[in-house]
Design a protein around this motif. Structure first.
Motif, mmCIF file in Angstrom:
data_model
loop_
_atom_site.group_PDB
_atom_site.id
_atom_site.type_symbol
_atom_site.label_atom_id
_atom_site.label_comp_id
_atom_site.label_asym_id
_atom_site.label_seq_id
_atom_site.Cartn_x
_atom_site.Cartn_y
_atom_site.Cartn_z
ATOM 1 N N LEU A 145 0.819 -1.359 0.092
ATOM 2 C CA LEU A 145 -0.022 -0.026 0.120
ATOM 3 C C LEU A 145 0.893 1.156 0.129
ATOM 4 N N GLY A 146 2.160 1.061 -0.464
ATOM 5 C CA GLY A 146 2.918 2.318 -0.737
ATOM 6 C C GLY A 146 4.091 2.408 0.495
ATOM 7 N N PRO A 147 4.835 3.613 0.120
ATOM 8 C CA PRO A 147 5.747 3.565 1.324
ATOM 9 C C PRO A 147 5.897 4.288 2.368
ATOM 10 N N LYS A 148 4.627 4.673 2.734
ATOM 11 C CA LYS A 148 4.279 5.574 4.100
ATOM 12 C C LYS A 148 3.572 4.805 5.134
ATOM 13 N N ARG A 149 3.882 5.009 6.247
ATOM 14 C CA ARG A 149 3.122 4.612 7.360
ATOM 15 C C ARG A 149 1.875 5.550 7.728
ATOM 16 N N ARG A 150 0.607 4.976 7.508
ATOM 17 C CA ARG A 150 -0.361 5.802 7.473
ATOM 18 C C ARG A 150 -1.678 4.858 7.756
ATOM 19 N N LEU A 151 -2.774 5.637 7.996
ATOM 20 C CA LEU A 151 -4.112 5.214 8.222
ATOM 21 C C LEU A 151 -4.920 4.706 6.832
ATOM 22 N N LEU A 152 -5.333 3.423 6.964
ATOM 23 C CA LEU A 152 -5.956 3.062 5.754
ATOM 24 C C LEU A 152 -7.369 3.743 5.556
ATOM 25 N N GLU A 153 -7.419 3.954 4.039
ATOM 26 C CA GLU A 153 -8.758 4.695 3.515
ATOM 27 C C GLU A 153 -9.712 3.636 3.283
ATOM 28 N N ASP A 154 -10.951 4.095 3.003
ATOM 29 C CA ASP A 154 -12.088 3.093 2.602
ATOM 30 C C ASP A 154 -11.740 2.117 1.522
ATOM 31 N N GLY A 155 -12.064 0.980 1.502
ATOM 32 C CA GLY A 155 -11.756 0.134 0.626
ATOM 33 C C GLY A 155 -10.328 -0.808 0.471
ATOM 34 N N GLU A 156 -9.463 -0.120 1.349
ATOM 35 C CA GLU A 156 -8.328 -0.754 1.356
ATOM 36 C C GLU A 156 -8.160 -1.947 2.614
ATOM 37 N N TRP A 157 -7.264 -2.621 2.279
ATOM 38 C CA TRP A 157 -7.361 -3.922 3.534
ATOM 39 C C TRP A 157 -5.940 -4.524 3.512
ATOM 40 N N VAL A 158 -5.816 -4.871 4.735
ATOM 41 C CA VAL A 158 -4.525 -5.900 4.994
ATOM 42 C C VAL A 158 -4.821 -7.236 5.184
ATOM 43 N N ALA A 159 -3.817 -8.057 5.199
ATOM 44 C CA ALA A 159 -3.835 -9.415 5.003
ATOM 45 C C ALA A 159 -3.456 -10.187 6.202
ATOM 46 N N GLY A 160 -4.153 -11.539 6.490
ATOM 47 C CA GLY A 160 -3.846 -12.160 7.525
ATOM 48 C C GLY A 160 -2.433 -12.659 7.716
ATOM 49 N N ALA A 161 -1.523 -12.899 6.630
ATOM 50 C CA ALA A 161 -0.374 -13.427 6.670
ATOM 51 C C ALA A 161 0.666 -12.400 7.578
ATOM 52 N N ASN A 162 0.129 -11.176 7.773
ATOM 53 C CA ASN A 162 0.832 -10.190 8.332
ATOM 54 C C ASN A 162 0.054 -9.041 8.903
ATOM 55 N N ILE A 163 -0.812 -9.401 10.112
ATOM 56 C CA ILE A 163 -1.665 -8.549 10.597
ATOM 57 C C ILE A 163 -1.406 -8.364 11.979
ATOM 58 N N ALA A 164 -1.828 -7.355 12.936
ATOM 59 C CA ALA A 164 -1.493 -7.394 14.204
ATOM 60 C C ALA A 164 -2.803 -6.541 14.812
ATOM 61 N N PHE A 165 -3.037 -6.971 16.114
ATOM 62 C CA PHE A 165 -4.413 -6.376 16.749
ATOM 63 C C PHE A 165 -3.908 -5.881 18.169
ATOM 64 N N ARG A 166 -4.615 -5.065 18.718
ATOM 65 C CA ARG A 166 -4.732 -4.836 20.047
ATOM 66 C C ARG A 166 -5.526 -5.802 20.748
ATOM 67 N N ILE A 167 -5.140 -6.439 21.602
ATOM 68 C CA ILE A 167 -5.964 -7.706 22.335
ATOM 69 C C ILE A 167 -6.959 -6.990 22.904
ATOM 70 N N ASP A 168 -7.388 -5.813 23.645
ATOM 71 C CA ASP A 168 -8.426 -5.367 23.822
ATOM 72 C C ASP A 168 -9.450 -5.202 22.804
ATOM 73 N N ALA A 169 -8.963 -4.722 21.676
ATOM 74 C CA ALA A 169 -9.847 -4.492 20.687
ATOM 75 C C ALA A 169 -10.374 -6.088 20.089
ATOM 76 N N LEU A 170 -9.674 -6.761 20.133
ATOM 77 C CA LEU A 170 -10.247 -8.435 19.809
ATOM 78 C C LEU A 170 -11.255 -8.820 20.596
ATOM 79 N N ARG A 171 -10.861 -8.512 22.103
ATOM 80 C CA ARG A 171 -11.768 -8.976 23.021
ATOM 81 C C ARG A 171 -13.133 -8.321 22.751
ATOM 82 N N GLN A 172 -13.138 -7.051 22.617
ATOM 83 C CA GLN A 172 -14.356 -6.208 22.651
ATOM 84 C C GLN A 172 -15.345 -6.472 21.262
ATOM 85 N N ALA A 173 -14.569 -6.942 20.394
ATOM 86 C CA ALA A 173 -15.102 -7.258 18.964
ATOM 87 C C ALA A 173 -15.545 -8.649 18.992
#
Length: 320
Positions: free
Chosen positions: A154-182
């Motif tokens: 998704l390009g060379p910059k650290r940034r927030l994702l826009e609508d329609g963009e996605w990241v994949a499970g082969a390389n994804i991380a979560f706050r565990i509190d967010a996981l629990r709440q969801a």
């Protein structure tokens, strides 16, 4: 003189695996070699393989690795294995790496840094996924279809994702509190066992729930991994199968939305078939080898739309 305090566990890396003992050591080694200080991260290996005795033998090779915990999980399913890892983690963050991927040495450092940079509202971080080709890339495979092989850039910059963009499970991380709440990963989605099912979208469904609760998703290109592209996936047959299973996954994730587009999906299928030779305007047209990237992409879209239309319910009538 005061004794040095051991660093707090900042982030957990988790590798969920199923009978991939050929590639798994490379994934484990890439995590153990991370740039973060020892003690500030841990590695959980959740082995979903059916042979518990074999799992124990494989685990013994890593018995002396600091910070590594190997668990055999008898209940099958990637989503369940990920939930097991998240519940066992000793840190507030968890990063998932596929068993056929290799992380760059600064992977965890940049994932944790990305969470820090954007603050508590970011519940999900993903990174770049480069292809690790097991065979030469076919001429018929267009750049726009590499996402089916879990290639993400998704390009060379650290940034927030826009609508329609996605990241994949082969390389994804979560706050565990967010996981629990969801509500954790949905065990009805995701793959179970070997390659008989290509059901997916569990990360997308979870990310959608986190976003619905006000969480945001960020991307860091330096939190990068290489992901093995098995030669068996570099066939048109595999891509057509992948498109069909993606349709099933998307329908399960959002059935009402797919129901609303069934007529458009069916029209797209007919549009593709009508472009073929008369003898190929049947299911045969959805299975024939294609020679150009454009036709192959169009055919895959038709396969996807055919499954969506069938799941949503078709009602064709003969002209009177």
């Amino acid at each position: 003189m005061a004794e040095a305090t051991a660093p707090a566990c900042r982030i957990t890396a988790a590798i969920c695996t199923y009978d991939r003992y050929d590639l798994l050591p490379g994934a484990i080694g890439s995590v153990l070699g991370q740039s973060l200080p020892a003690g500030s991260f841990e590695l959980l290996v959740i082995d979903n393989s059916p042979d518990a005795a074999r799992s124990a033998r494989e685990a013994a090779a890593f018995a002396g690795s600091p910070g590594l915990t190997w668990l055999h999980e008898a209940r099958p399913g990637l989503s369940n294995a990920r939930n097991v890892a998240a519940r066992r983690a000793r840190s507030p963050l968890i990063a998932f790496l596929d068993d056929d991927a290799r992380a760059d040495p600064v992977w965890l450092e940049n994932i944790a840094g990305c969470f820090d940079a954007f603050g508590a509202s970011v519940g999900v971080v993903g990174g770049r996924i480069r292809p690790w080709w097991g065979a030469p890339r076919p001429d018929w495979l267009p750049e726009t279809m590499l996402g089916a092989l879990t290639v993400v850039d998704l390009g060379p910059k650290r940034r927030l994702l826009e609508d329609g963009e996605w990241v994949a499970g082969a390389n994804i991380a979560f706050r565990i509190d967010a996981l629990r709440q969801a509500g954790w990963f949905d065990a009805s989605l995701g793959r179970t066992g070997g390659g008989a099912s290509l059901l997916s979208a569990e990360e997308t469904a979870l990310t959608d729930r986190i976003k619905a609760q006000g969480g945001r998703v960020a991307y860091d290109p330096l939190a990068a991994v290489e992901h093995w592209v098995d030669p068996e996936r570099l066939t048109q047959r595999w891509f057509r199968r992948r498109a069909a299973w993606q349709a099933v996954s998307d329908y399960l994730r959002a059935p009402n939305a797919q129901m609303e587009r069934r007529e458009d999906a069916w029209a797209a299928v007919k549009g593709f078939l009508l472009s073929r030779n008369p003898a190929d305007r049947t299911l045969r047209g959805l299975a024939l080898e294609q020679t150009t990237p454009g036709d192959f992409r169009w055919q895959n879209a038709a396969v996807y739309n055919a499954v969506i239309a069938l799941l949503a319910g078709l009602d064709e009538q003969d002209d009177v």
